[in-house]
Enzyme design. Structure first.
Site, PDB file in Angstrom:
ATOM      1  N   LYS A 154       9.876   2.673   0.152  1.00 51.73           N
ATOM      2  CA  LYS A 154       8.801   2.531   1.135  1.00 51.73           C
ATOM      3  C   LYS A 154       8.351   3.924   1.565  1.00 51.73           C
ATOM      4  CE  LYS A 154       7.691   0.081   5.431  1.00 51.73           C
ATOM      5  NZ  LYS A 154       8.234  -0.806   6.481  1.00 51.73           N
TER       6      LYS A 154
ATOM      7  N   GLY B 146       0.791  -1.214   0.000  1.00 52.13           N
ATOM      8  CA  GLY B 146       0.000   0.000   0.000  1.00 52.13           C
ATOM      9  C   GLY B 146       0.826   1.268   0.000  1.00 52.13           C
TER      10      GLY B 146
ATOM     11  N   ASP C  27      -2.720   7.087   2.240  1.00 52.93           N
ATOM     12  CA  ASP C  27      -1.948   8.062   1.461  1.00 52.93           C
ATOM     13  C   ASP C  27      -0.674   7.477   0.867  1.00 52.93           C
ATOM     14  OD1 ASP C  27      -0.264   7.847   3.659  1.00 52.93           O
ATOM     15  OD2 ASP C  27      -0.670   9.861   4.420  1.00 52.93           O
TER      16      ASP C  27
ATOM     17  N   ASP D 253       1.605 -11.506   6.339  1.00 46.73           N
ATOM     18  CA  ASP D 253       2.102 -10.631   5.277  1.00 46.73           C
ATOM     19  C   ASP D 253       3.424  -9.978   5.640  1.00 46.73           C
ATOM     20  OD1 ASP D 253      -0.030  -9.332   7.021  1.00 46.73           O
ATOM     21  OD2 ASP D 253       0.964  -7.558   6.246  1.00 46.73           O
TER      22      ASP D 253
END
Length: 489
Positions: A107, A86, A119, A246
């Site tokens: 990242k 994300g 965001d 994850d």
């Protein structure tokens, strides 16, 4: 510099091509020249405007093909079917000077198709934490992703308050997770699952490709890698904090340094993460959670293990049942080495007795082992005044038993050699929580990199007692707060 993009040869459901979102006013926080040299990176990228543009996401390097990886994950035991990167982008795979393939990833580079209305950014504090802690883990010998660069974005991020933003460039053997296999398994796409398994075998475990049952061998190899990794965590008092599926790699490297921290006063129930209210990922629970996560990997691999599901389950269960023994062997090797003892059941019991005493007396984890090493010198010079590690009678009795065991096992080398041996397994300093918080505060609030740079330099020799390292070896003040850590998302 040799770069490739083998991950993008997997089926399209494994990733989404995605460009970084430019930032307003980037500037350098840190660049890891040692790691850059290992990777064979062009010197033009090192702390230059071009490098700053690339590692802030403002310019796409000609060698990059940015993508966000897709994966699922059990988060605190609850399955999230579609997570993915994300706020991270895989730029490329670099073939380093040793011929090893390593991911290079941004990242905090902005939103991706997996951001779930987030965001896609990172606050500067978590960037500082991951840079220093991941480099510390590497210096301690723990398999880990590494930090190549860190930049200020010149833009704020909004969490519970307005914070300065940052971007970390990290390097890992790969970012393939247990959750990657879960994601593909839930798609019920058997060819894609097999392609992923074959890719992981070729990339991480090529020696297993010719096995009669390569996918069962893959499961066993990941179990072995994770057993070794978590035993290493335990031996340095590391608490990962968010061992979701994850966040666990199939390569056996530590990644995703969110609410991580190191134990000060030893308590096996230690939890740092602000969101781990039940202690699921407490220090003492890490081995069991690892086995639980591996069971989720086994479930994903079942269609590849055998066409008959009950048979596949039986095969996977047999491998999973080996994990406690694998872990215990690794734990014995790590902790017995910390006390210069030969691995074995009797000495493992002696180690456990020490840990129990440390918990009862709230002794500092790192300092206790270093002081035990120093006590070998004291034993050779009885005329010197000795500062006891503990005045407790039970501890003194344990210490006498330990010295007797050392003499029994090592009649000739002597305590001097054993002390040197112990010092190779017991760090002089670790990233203390109160010190990391102080560094973050200076960087974020004062734009002062002095302490950050001092600590980064000290990480070159965390096992060596030096005058410059001594400031980082100090335990937190007595009665200080219990530190809470946060994910940074």
């Amino acid at each position: 510099m040799q770069t490739e993009h083998s991950y993008s040869t997997l089926p399209a459901e494994f990733y989404s091509l995605c460009a970084a979102t430019p930032v307003a006013a980037p500037k350098w926080l840190a660049f890891n020249h040692e790691l850059a040299a290992e990777l064979g990176l062009d010197a033009a990228l090192c702390e230059t405007e071009q490098g700053l543009a690339i590692f802030s996401g403002n310019q796409q390097a000609p060698w990059s093909k940015p993508l966000a990886q897709a994966y699922s994950g059990h988060q605190f035991g609850q399955l999230s079917p579609r997570l993915g990167d994300g706020r991270a982008l895989l730029l490329a795979e670099i073939i380093d000077k040793k011929g090893q393939r390593r991911d290079i990833q941004l990242k905090g580079a902005g939103p991706t198709p997996y951001s779930r209305r987030g965001d896609g950014r990172s606050a500067l504090g978590p960037v500082v934490r991951e840079y220093l802690v991941s480099e510390a883990m590497h210096a301690l010998g723990v398999p880990s992703s590494r930090a190549l660069a860190a930049v200020y974005t010149g833009e704020p991020v909004y969490r519970d308050q307005r914070l300065p933003g940052g971007i970390l460039t990290r390097v890992a053997a790969s970012h393939i997770r247990i959750g990657t296999f879960q994601y593909v398994a839930m798609l019920q796409d058997l060819p894609a699952l097999q392609q992923l398994a074959d890719y992981v075998l070729q990339r991480h475990y090529p020696e297993l490709q010719q096995e009669a049952e390569p996918y069962l061998a893959l499961l066993r190899a990941v179990c072995q890698a994770q057993a070794a990794l978590v035993a290493h965590w335990m031996s340095v008092g590391f608490v990962h904090g968010v061992m979701n599926t994850d966040n666990m790699t199939v390569s056996g490297e530590t990644i995703d340094y969110g609410p991580c921290a190191f134990i000060d006063s030893y308590d096996p129930h230690t939890v740092f993460s602000s969101i781990d209210h039940q202690g699921r990922y407490a220090y003492k629970n890490q081995p069991a959670i690892t086995q639980w996560n591996l069971a989720r990997l086994a479930e994903a691999l079942l269609p590849l293990l055998h066409p008959d599901e009950p048979t596949a389950v039986a095969l996977a269960t047999e491998v999973l049942n080996e994990f406690p023994t694998l872990y215990q062997q690794q734990w014995q090797q790590r902790f017995c080495a910390k006390l210069a003892l030969t691995p074995g059941a009797e000495n493992a019991a002696l180690v456990q007795q020490l840990l129990d005493l440390m918990a009862q007396q709230q002794l500092d984890f790192t300092l206790t082992f270093r002081q035990l090493s120093q006590s070998l010198t004291d034993a050779l010079t009885p005329e010197r005044p000795t500062t006891p590690i503990s005045h407790d009678a039970a501890f003194l009795q344990w210490h006498h038993h330990w010295l007797a065991q050392l003499q029994l096992e090592n009649p000739k080398p002597g305590f001097v050699a054993l002390q040197a041996q112990m010092d190779q397994h017991n760090p002089f300093f670790i990233p203390r929580n109160h010190q990391i918080e102080q560094i973050i505060s200076q960087v974020v609030q004062q734009d002062d990199l002095t302490l950050f740079q001092q600590f980064a330099k000290a990480l070159q020799s965390p096992f060596v007692a030096t005058a410059s390292n001594a400031v980082f070896a100090q335990a937190p003040p007595a009665g200080g707060p219990h530190y809470r850590t946060f994910c940074g998302t």
